[in-house]
Design an enzyme around this catalytic site. Structure first.
Site, PDB file in Angstrom:
ATOM      1  CD  GLU A   1      -2.911  -1.071   2.398  1.00 14.49           C
ATOM      2  OE1 GLU A   1      -2.809  -0.108   3.203  1.00 14.49           O
ATOM      3  OE2 GLU A   1      -3.765  -1.953   2.520  1.00 14.49           O
TER       4      GLU A   1
ATOM      5  CG  HIS B   1      -6.167   0.599   4.854  1.00 11.87           C
ATOM      6  ND1 HIS B   1      -4.942  -0.008   4.999  1.00 11.87           N
ATOM      7  CD2 HIS B   1      -6.830   0.344   6.015  1.00 11.87           C
ATOM      8  CE1 HIS B   1      -4.870  -0.583   6.192  1.00 11.87           C
ATOM      9  NE2 HIS B   1      -6.011  -0.380   6.821  1.00 11.87           N
TER      10      HIS B   1
END
Length: 525
Positions: free
Chosen positions: A260, A278
């Site tokens: 990420e 997220h």
């Protein structure tokens, strides 16, 4: 007056709480690592979210720092070993965003069931493909929870409200807690075979990494839909892509990824795949909650020494710590031993202390036992959160204090209840400092618990030790220490050996094949 730095954007209520509690606070966000290093030495406390990276280099400049508070659950951005070595307490706020994350999982389940993102894009593109998007109802479907802790239990509650049947896999979920939640506990393999939807609610550890591996994904029901709002790395993403392409997996929704930010990914653009950046904790309420909690925890620690939700220290007073330290080391080893050896689900655990141990605060000893026990399945468990996790999963924990002094000046005994009956281990301190096992499942045996070990139950017969030594020697495994106990001559015997390296499955198979061997397991401490 203690001084705290808020280095990430946080709800204003956090700074307000610090000031109300008598703590000086500065809100300075967006600093580079070098800029943070230049100022961090002024502060006693640091309040962060996910942007600030508290590295070993940063900590080296934090000469006055006493506590770090993460407004949220994950502390991947904090070097906890370095903080511990420097004597800095690391706290998080594990419950402030539980509802938000659970609701996001439910939202993604709806999105998959009715193909909402694709239908939205198609409709806004000027199409009217009513017949293309044939979804499924959630009512009557089976939801499989992998992880039935705080967030998982909230998801279960919402899913039951949707008239879904909920099944769960969690090594620490007791039958009583499962009944209370309204879910059916089962093995992972059974869950994979029966679930129409699967949601994951477990931390990322060595035990849970790729829990939905290529092999496990192949075991799932055809058309299963999978949702992950927990941690990237729980699913083999390449295998998930293949399963979607083949049609075996009916849909997948990920809020978290191995890497990420995931700005490019092979899964992007795959039919029946939904992605969010997220967002599990991204609601106004959750951000307010975690900001308030982190401020309250840091202020309490700095003003009174109270420790809440710490990840690297137990709750101990300065007076208790020196006396309890060796007992906690013994207790953690006993918990780790019984956790590795006791088979089947655990229904209860009793921690008994006698002799000198009975004169001490038993709570830290109990917490250490639970941490050792539960760390077998999750390396994020520590002496602070282990009691909560045990209670959350319905594990019956009992503390027993005996004023008597038996064969040993001090003794700690751990007994777990299993489907096969109670299993008990006991240990003492040699020289009031060195932990030593003195009893294992009713058999007297004295052994140190450290490093790589081999546990063997065998029939007591001449020649066995020689055959075992030959087997290990041929495999190039060196024996460090050798501890033997038996119930009676010619009866059942227990061997505990420390070895210089980990024993692999191939060697274990050879040991198990030796005449008279009933059980052989590799242990680690």
């Amino acid at each position: 007056m203690p001084k705290v730095l808020i280095s990430d954007k946080m709800d204003p209520k956090a700074a307000q709480i610090f000031r109300e509690r008598g703590v000086e606070v500065d809100e300075i966000t967006g600093k580079t690592p070098d800029e943070l290093k230049a100022i961090i030495g002024e502060y006693d406390g640091l309040a962060i979210r996910s942007s600030t990276k508290v590295t070993k280099d940063i900590l080296a400049h934090a000469t006055n720092l006493k506590v770090i508070g993460r407004a949220g659950i994950g502390v991947d951005n904090v070097d906890i070993p370095a903080a511990s070595a420097q004597g800095v307490v690391v706290m998080n706020t594990p419950f402030g965003n539980s509802i938000t994350t659970a609701e996001h999982a439910i939202a993604l389940m709806f999105a998959l069931a009715r193909q909402l993102p694709e239908a939205d894009a198609s409709t806004q593109a000027g199409k009217w493909e009513k017949n293309r998007f044939m979804g499924v109802e959630l009512t009557g479907k089976t939801l499989g929870l992998i992880g039935a802790g705080n967030i998982g239990s909230i998801v279960a509650d919402r899913a039951i409200g949707l008239r879904m049947r909920v099944i769960a896999y969690d090594p620490f979920l007791t039958p009583e807690r499962a009944l209370e939640m309204g879910v059916e506990k089962m093995t992972l393999d059974d869950l994979l075979l029966r679930a129409d939807f699967i949601t994951l609610h477990t931390p990322l550890t060595d035990q849970t990494r790729n829990i939905l591996s290529r092999e496990n994904l192949a075991k799932t029901k055809k058309g299963v839909r999978i949702i992950n709002c927990a941690r990237g790395g729980l699913i083999d993403e390449a295998a998930l892509k293949d399963g979607l392409d083949s049609g075996h997996i009916g849909g997948a929704a990920l809020d978290v990824f191995v890497q990420e930010p995931a700005k490019e990914h092979p899964l992007f653009g795959t039919p029946n795949f939904v992605a969010t950046p997220h967002l599990g904790a991204s609601t106004t309420e959750a951000q307010v909650n975690v900001a308030i909690q982190v401020a309250e925890q840091l202020a309490e620690y700095l003003m009174t020494g109270g420790v809440t939700n710490a990840l690297n220290v137990p709750s101990l007073s300065a007076e208790e710590a020196p006396r309890l330290k060796p007992y906690m080391a013994l207790a953690e080893k006993l918990g780790g031993l019984v956790g590795q050896l006791a088979h089947g689900e655990l229904t209860s655990i009793a921690i008994e202390v006698e002799g000198a141990a009975a004169e001490l605060n038993q709570k830290p000893i109990t917490s250490a036992v639970l941490a050792g026990l539960m760390r077998v399945h999750s390396d994020t468990v520590n002496m602070v959160n282990a009691p909560f996790l045990a209670k959350e999963r319905g594990l019956d924990v009992r503390e027993v204090r005996h004023d008597r002094e038996g064969d040993y000046h001090t003794l700690v005994r751990v007994t777990v209840g299993t489907q096969a009956g109670d299993r008990s281990v006991a240990g003492t301190l040699f020289g009031n400092a060195a932990p030593r096992l003195v009893e294992l499942f009713g058999i007297k045996v004295e052994a140190d618990l450290a490093g790589h070990m081999l546990y063997i139950v065998n029939e007591d017969a001449p020649g066995f030790i020689g055959r075992l030594g030959t087997t290990l020697g041929e495999a190039g495994v060196n024996i460090g220490t050798f501890h033997l106990g038996r119930r009676s001559a010619g009866g059942e015997a227990i061997l505990l050996l420390s070895v210089d390296e980990a024993v692999d499955e191939a060697l274990l198979a050879k040991v198990r094949a030796l005449p008279g061997v009933k059980t052989a397991m590799a242990l680690g401490f």
